[in-house]
Design an enzyme around this catalytic site. Structure first.
Site, PDB file in Angstrom:
ATOM      1  N   LYS A   1       0.868  -1.186   0.000  1.00 41.12           N
ATOM      2  CA  LYS A   1       0.000   0.000   0.000  1.00 41.12           C
ATOM      3  C   LYS A   1       0.897   1.226   0.000  1.00 41.12           C
ATOM      4  O   LYS A   1       1.772   1.361   0.863  1.00 41.12           O
ATOM      5  CB  LYS A   1      -0.899  -0.013   1.240  1.00 41.12           C
ATOM      6  CG  LYS A   1      -2.084   0.913   1.126  1.00 41.12           C
ATOM      7  CD  LYS A   1      -3.076   0.493   0.047  1.00 41.12           C
ATOM      8  CE  LYS A   1      -4.371  -0.030   0.591  1.00 41.12           C
ATOM      9  NZ  LYS A   1      -5.203  -0.615  -0.485  1.00 41.12           N
TER      10      LYS A   1
ATOM     11  N   THR B   1      -3.260  -5.624   0.494  1.00 42.00           N
ATOM     12  CA  THR B   1      -2.730  -4.275   0.735  1.00 42.00           C
ATOM     13  C   THR B   1      -3.649  -3.523   1.695  1.00 42.00           C
ATOM     14  O   THR B   1      -3.196  -2.670   2.458  1.00 42.00           O
ATOM     15  CB  THR B   1      -2.544  -3.478  -0.576  1.00 42.00           C
ATOM     16  OG1 THR B   1      -3.805  -3.187  -1.150  1.00 42.00           O
ATOM     17  CG2 THR B   1      -1.680  -4.235  -1.565  1.00 42.00           C
TER      18      THR B   1
ATOM     19  N   ARG C   1      28.374  34.388  -7.310  1.00 39.88           N
ATOM     20  CA  ARG C   1      27.020  34.092  -7.777  1.00 39.88           C
ATOM     21  C   ARG C   1      26.171  33.639  -6.602  1.00 39.88           C
ATOM     22  O   ARG C   1      26.693  33.299  -5.526  1.00 39.88           O
ATOM     23  CB  ARG C   1      27.043  33.005  -8.860  1.00 39.88           C
ATOM     24  CG  ARG C   1      27.481  31.650  -8.349  1.00 39.88           C
ATOM     25  CD  ARG C   1      27.350  30.522  -9.370  1.00 39.88           C
ATOM     26  NE  ARG C   1      27.771  29.253  -8.777  1.00 39.88           N
ATOM     27  CZ  ARG C   1      27.663  28.078  -9.381  1.00 39.88           C
ATOM     28  NH1 ARG C   1      27.172  27.989 -10.593  1.00 39.88           N
ATOM     29  NH2 ARG C   1      28.061  26.980  -8.760  1.00 39.88           N
TER      30      ARG C   1
ATOM     31  N   GLN D   1      29.227  20.636  -7.201  1.00 46.11           N
ATOM     32  CA  GLN D   1      29.805  19.314  -6.979  1.00 46.11           C
ATOM     33  C   GLN D   1      30.741  19.335  -5.761  1.00 46.11           C
ATOM     34  O   GLN D   1      30.730  18.407  -4.935  1.00 46.11           O
ATOM     35  CB  GLN D   1      30.592  18.864  -8.227  1.00 46.11           C
ATOM     36  CG  GLN D   1      29.733  18.498  -9.424  1.00 46.11           C
ATOM     37  CD  GLN D   1      29.388  19.673 -10.354  1.00 46.11           C
ATOM     38  OE1 GLN D   1      29.328  20.819  -9.906  1.00 46.11           O
ATOM     39  NE2 GLN D   1      29.149  19.377 -11.614  1.00 46.11           N
TER      40      GLN D   1
ATOM     41  N   HIS E   1      19.043  27.802 -10.385  1.00 48.43           N
ATOM     42  CA  HIS E   1      19.784  28.906 -11.006  1.00 48.43           C
ATOM     43  C   HIS E   1      19.133  30.264 -10.730  1.00 48.43           C
ATOM     44  O   HIS E   1      17.907  30.394 -10.799  1.00 48.43           O
ATOM     45  CB  HIS E   1      19.843  28.708 -12.523  1.00 48.43           C
ATOM     46  CG  HIS E   1      20.475  27.427 -12.943  1.00 48.43           C
ATOM     47  ND1 HIS E   1      21.781  27.116 -12.668  1.00 48.43           N
ATOM     48  CD2 HIS E   1      19.973  26.360 -13.622  1.00 48.43           C
ATOM     49  CE1 HIS E   1      22.065  25.914 -13.166  1.00 48.43           C
ATOM     50  NE2 HIS E   1      20.975  25.432 -13.742  1.00 48.43           N
TER      51      HIS E   1
HETATM   52  O1  LIG Z   1      28.167  24.329  -9.755  1.00 45.25           O
HETATM   53  C1  LIG Z   1      27.931  24.147 -10.967  1.00 45.25           C
HETATM   54  N1  LIG Z   1      28.251  22.952 -11.520  1.00 45.25           N
HETATM   55  C2  LIG Z   1      28.020  22.678 -12.842  1.00 45.25           C
HETATM   56  O2  LIG Z   1      28.335  21.564 -13.354  1.00 45.25           O
HETATM   57  C3  LIG Z   1      27.423  23.704 -13.616  1.00 45.25           C
HETATM   58  N2  LIG Z   1      27.051  23.778 -14.929  1.00 45.25           N
HETATM   59  C4  LIG Z   1      26.495  25.007 -15.108  1.00 45.25           C
HETATM   60  O3  LIG Z   1      26.008  25.427 -16.219  1.00 45.25           O
HETATM   61  N3  LIG Z   1      26.522  25.721 -13.957  1.00 45.25           N
HETATM   62  C5  LIG Z   1      27.098  24.933 -13.001  1.00 45.25           C
HETATM   63  N4  LIG Z   1      27.360  25.124 -11.685  1.00 45.25           N
END
Ligand SMILES: O=c1[nH]c(=O)c2[nH]c(=O)[nH]c2[nH]1
Length: 296
Positions: free
Chosen positions: A12, A57, A175, A218, A246
């Site tokens: 469920k 369920t 940014r 990353q 973004h």
């Molecule tokens: O931190 C980021 N990693 C990316 O791989 C990436 N690619 C992107 O267009 N902007 C960003 N910013």
């Protein structure tokens, strides 16, 4: 040509459960979404419609509600472990159970600055999560959170990436960095202080996001995962899924205006999606823990 039944499970999905625990006039709310799925000796129902081994369920749903009455729900990990163990131990044909629990947070409404006894407001979209897998005698717990939206208005750069004829993105040394964190972490086997661990992981994730100067999302992802593993030895592995929310600088030059990193367009799609796992090299085997869960 032979045709056979492959992997299967049933249960469920998304049982909505709200409990009120009363301590005199003070009420405590728990708001959960619970999904159960069972595996085992289930070939007959698929091939012949013989349901002798099928725990309905509907019964699974009722069990969730009855368990909420019979013991205090407590931590979502303990509740899920109790349910999973019940299905595996209680029915011969059922050899494995997966129980997913999401907890929706409520805050007490402040009245004249004091928390109200029985009135609440939803704390937002964030959810605490757990996925418990019981298989035979063993159990694996993967807990986490999702929908934790964070933003830093500086302390983030992105540059040095390859440029080809399709590249338009400007390099930046300042940014906005924003994401909605989904994190899932796998506990080493055994019982742990689930509540304390959750609170600490959440704190470490937030503090690392805030303080790590970021050269890419990353890099931030890895730093967040590493900090969690350094802080909590009961966690073997953590997976993070970080959508890059973004914020693009608006071109104000048509209006004869400059834009010194002050006016942004918050795009909702498409978005970058940065996902990864951080783990200890000596972590014990994950067993069935991630089975059928999203990769991250
Ligand atoms: O931190 C980021 N990693 C990316 O791989 C990436 N690619 C992107 O267009 N902007 C960003 N910013």
């Amino acid at each position: 040509m032979a045709i056979t039944l492959g992997a299967n499970q049933y249960g469920k999905a998304e049982v909505r459960l709200v409990t009120v625990r009363r301590e005199g006039p003070v009420h405590h709310l728990k708001d959960l979404t619970v999904s159960t799925s069972l595996r085992g000796r289930l070939t007959a129902t698929h091939l012949t419609g013989d349901n002798a081994d099928v725990v309905a369920t509907d019964t699974q749903k009722n069990t969730v509600y009855a368990f909420a009455k019979e013991h205090p729900v407590g931590e979502i990990e303990d509740f899920a472990l109790r349910l999973g163990r019940h299905f595996v131990d209680g029915f011969d044909a059922i050899t494995g159970a997966r129980v997913l629990v999401d907890e929706h947070a409520w805050d007490r409404i402040a009245v004249d600055g004091a928390p109200h006894e029985h009135s609440f407001s939803r704390a937002g979209d964030e959810r605490r999560t757990t996925a418990v897998t019981v298989y035979g005698d063993r159990a694996w717990v993967v807990s986490g959170l999702t929908g934790l939206t964070v933003l830093k208005s500086t302390g983030s750069e992105f540059h040095g990436f390859p440029r080809d004829r399709y590249t338009t993105l400007a390099e930046t040394t300042d940014r906005i960095l924003a994401t909605a964190v989904t994190a899932r972490w796998r506990y080493v086997s055994g019982r742990h202080d689930w509540h304390k661990c959750f609170t600490e992981v959440r704190r470490v994730l937030l503090e690392t996001f805030a303080t790590k100067h970021s050269l890419s999302l990353q890099q931030t992802l890895y730093a967040m995962g590493e900090a969690v593993l350094r802080a909590r030895e009961e966690i073997a592995e953590i997976r993070l899924s970080l959508p890059n929310k973004h914020h693009f600088l608006v071109d104000l030059s048509p209006f004869g205006l400059t834009n010194d990193n002050e006016v942004f367009y918050a795009a909702d799609r498409p978005y970058g999606l940065i996902e990864g796992t951080v783990l200890r090299d000596d972590a014990e085997d994950a067993g069935q823990a991630w089975h059928t869960l999203p990769a991250f």
